[in-house]
Design a protein around this motif. Sequence first.
Motif, PDB file in Angstrom:
ATOM      1  N   GLY A  99       0.783  -1.225   0.000  1.00 14.80           N
ATOM      2  CA  GLY A  99       0.000   0.000   0.000  1.00 14.80           C
ATOM      3  C   GLY A  99       0.820   1.283   0.000  1.00 14.80           C
ATOM      4  O   GLY A  99       0.291   2.358  -0.286  1.00 14.80           O
ATOM      5  N   TRP A 100       2.108   1.188   0.346  1.00 10.59           N
ATOM      6  CA  TRP A 100       2.946   2.385   0.332  1.00 10.59           C
ATOM      7  C   TRP A 100       3.105   2.889  -1.100  1.00 10.59           C
ATOM      8  O   TRP A 100       3.221   2.104  -2.042  1.00 10.59           O
ATOM      9  CB  TRP A 100       4.325   2.088   0.899  1.00 10.59           C
ATOM     10  N   SER A 101       3.156   4.203  -1.258  1.00  7.51           N
ATOM     11  CA  SER A 101       3.445   4.809  -2.554  1.00  7.51           C
ATOM     12  C   SER A 101       4.957   4.861  -2.729  1.00  7.51           C
ATOM     13  O   SER A 101       5.668   5.377  -1.864  1.00  7.51           O
ATOM     14  CB  SER A 101       2.878   6.228  -2.630  1.00  7.51           C
ATOM     15  N   VAL A 102       5.419   4.307  -3.844  1.00  9.95           N
ATOM     16  CA  VAL A 102       6.854   4.282  -4.139  1.00  9.95           C
ATOM     17  C   VAL A 102       7.078   4.776  -5.562  1.00  9.95           C
ATOM     18  O   VAL A 102       6.138   4.888  -6.350  1.00  9.95           O
ATOM     19  CB  VAL A 102       7.455   2.861  -3.961  1.00  9.95           C
ATOM     20  N   VAL A 103       8.321   5.035  -5.873  1.00 15.55           N
ATOM     21  CA  VAL A 103       8.725   5.450  -7.207  1.00 15.55           C
ATOM     22  C   VAL A 103      10.086   4.824  -7.496  1.00 15.55           C
ATOM     23  O   VAL A 103      10.877   4.617  -6.582  1.00 15.55           O
ATOM     24  CB  VAL A 103       8.756   7.001  -7.313  1.00 15.55           C
ATOM     25  N   ARG A 104      10.342   4.478  -8.752  1.00 14.83           N
ATOM     26  CA  ARG A 104      11.648   3.933  -9.151  1.00 14.83           C
ATOM     27  C   ARG A 104      12.592   5.081  -9.501  1.00 14.83           C
ATOM     28  O   ARG A 104      12.162   6.108 -10.019  1.00 14.83           O
ATOM     29  CB  ARG A 104      11.491   3.024 -10.366  1.00 14.83           C
ATOM     30  N   GLY A 105      13.872   4.867  -9.233  1.00 14.78           N
ATOM     31  CA  GLY A 105      14.842   5.899  -9.576  1.00 14.78           C
ATOM     32  C   GLY A 105      16.263   5.480  -9.268  1.00 14.78           C
ATOM     33  O   GLY A 105      16.541   4.319  -8.969  1.00 14.78           O
ATOM     34  N   HIS A 106      17.156   6.458  -9.343  1.00 15.51           N
ATOM     35  CA  HIS A 106      18.592   6.248  -9.131  1.00 15.51           C
ATOM     36  C   HIS A 106      19.110   7.322  -8.178  1.00 15.51           C
ATOM     37  O   HIS A 106      18.734   8.489  -8.287  1.00 15.51           O
ATOM     38  CB  HIS A 106      19.364   6.385 -10.456  1.00 15.51           C
ATOM     39  N   TRP A 107      19.994   6.925  -7.276  1.00 14.45           N
ATOM     40  CA  TRP A 107      20.663   7.910  -6.431  1.00 14.45           C
ATOM     41  C   TRP A 107      21.651   8.689  -7.274  1.00 14.45           C
ATOM     42  O   TRP A 107      22.249   8.158  -8.211  1.00 14.45           O
ATOM     43  CB  TRP A 107      21.434   7.235  -5.295  1.00 14.45           C
ATOM     44  N   PHE A 108      21.846   9.955  -6.938  1.00 13.54           N
ATOM     45  CA  PHE A 108      22.926  10.752  -7.506  1.00 13.54           C
ATOM     46  C   PHE A 108      24.130  10.643  -6.584  1.00 13.54           C
ATOM     47  O   PHE A 108      23.990  10.587  -5.366  1.00 13.54           O
ATOM     48  CB  PHE A 108      22.538  12.234  -7.599  1.00 13.54           C
ATOM     49  N   SER A 109      25.313  10.633  -7.162  1.00 13.22           N
ATOM     50  CA  SER A 109      26.562  10.631  -6.408  1.00 13.22           C
ATOM     51  C   SER A 109      27.313  11.917  -6.731  1.00 13.22           C
ATOM     52  O   SER A 109      27.417  12.306  -7.903  1.00 13.22           O
ATOM     53  CB  SER A 109      27.404   9.420  -6.806  1.00 13.22           C
ATOM     54  N   LEU A 110      27.842  12.570  -5.695  1.00 12.04           N
ATOM     55  CA  LEU A 110      28.610  13.792  -5.910  1.00 12.04           C
ATOM     56  C   LEU A 110      29.896  13.443  -6.646  1.00 12.04           C
ATOM     57  O   LEU A 110      30.721  12.681  -6.156  1.00 12.04           O
ATOM     58  CB  LEU A 110      28.925  14.470  -4.575  1.00 12.04           C
ATOM     59  N   ALA A 111      30.052  13.990  -7.853  1.00 11.21           N
ATOM     60  CA  ALA A 111      31.239  13.721  -8.668  1.00 11.21           C
ATOM     61  C   ALA A 111      32.361  14.698  -8.343  1.00 11.21           C
ATOM     62  O   ALA A 111      33.526  14.325  -8.271  1.00 11.21           O
ATOM     63  CB  ALA A 111      30.893  13.798 -10.155  1.00 11.21           C
ATOM     64  N   ARG A 112      31.974  15.969  -8.148  1.00  9.71           N
ATOM     65  CA  ARG A 112      32.994  16.985  -7.836  1.00  9.71           C
ATOM     66  C   ARG A 112      32.301  18.279  -7.421  1.00  9.71           C
ATOM     67  O   ARG A 112      31.125  18.484  -7.690  1.00  9.71           O
ATOM     68  CB  ARG A 112      33.913  17.225  -9.026  1.00  9.71           C
ATOM     69  N   THR A 113      33.067  19.136  -6.782  1.00  6.11           N
ATOM     70  CA  THR A 113      32.626  20.494  -6.482  1.00  6.11           C
ATOM     71  C   THR A 113      33.569  21.425  -7.221  1.00  6.11           C
ATOM     72  O   THR A 113      34.780  21.351  -7.043  1.00  6.11           O
ATOM     73  CB  THR A 113      32.675  20.789  -4.966  1.00  6.11           C
ATOM     74  N   GLU A 114      33.009  22.251  -8.079  1.00  4.60           N
ATOM     75  CA  GLU A 114      33.837  23.162  -8.862  1.00  4.60           C
ATOM     76  C   GLU A 114      34.218  24.359  -8.006  1.00  4.60           C
ATOM     77  O   GLU A 114      33.383  24.922  -7.301  1.00  4.60           O
ATOM     78  CB  GLU A 114      33.100  23.588 -10.124  1.00  4.60           C
ATOM     79  N   ARG A 115      35.460  24.723  -8.065  1.00  4.66           N
ATOM     80  CA  ARG A 115      35.958  25.822  -7.220  1.00  4.66           C
ATOM     81  C   ARG A 115      35.301  27.149  -7.564  1.00  4.66           C
ATOM     82  O   ARG A 115      34.940  27.915  -6.689  1.00  4.66           O
ATOM     83  CB  ARG A 115      37.473  25.940  -7.361  1.00  4.66           C
ATOM     84  N   ALA A 116      35.134  27.417  -8.841  1.00  3.95           N
ATOM     85  CA  ALA A 116      34.523  28.687  -9.258  1.00  3.95           C
ATOM     86  C   ALA A 116      33.024  28.628  -8.979  1.00  3.95           C
ATOM     87  O   ALA A 116      32.298  27.907  -9.629  1.00  3.95           O
ATOM     88  CB  ALA A 116      34.777  28.929 -10.734  1.00  3.95           C
TER      89      ALA A 116
END
Length: 121
Positions: free
Chosen positions: A41-58
């Motif tokens: 009965g729970w509402s669910v959705v399919r998907g993918h986790w995002f992974s942090l690839a990098r943080t841009e300095r600028a």
Amino acid sequence: AFRVESDGHTIEGSVWLALLDSKSFALEQDKHHAGQHFERGWSVVRGHWFSLARTERAGGTRVYKALEEQTLFNVQSMMKIKDLKFLQGVPKRTRLSTAAWYKNNEFSLHRETYQLLVDSL
């Protein structure tokens, strides 16, 4: 976006992001998936986790890539942010606190947008 308890913080921080692949649907039976229990009965959705690839300095833009493994998400645990604008390619002129864009299979959030997510918890 999903809020993460302090013992689950990683390089991604206190907010984890997901790319959704389906509309929500109700489970017809209890299910165990990826170490989590989902009830009938729970509402669910399919998907993918995002992974942090990098943080841009600028500008401190955070760049994410979607993980290949598909998973289930409990709709009740998701957070929707009003007025978050997802743009194709280079961000157009918009309030930076609501800017996000997708280009070359990468999802980018301006640091102010990320802070908006964190503050919304």
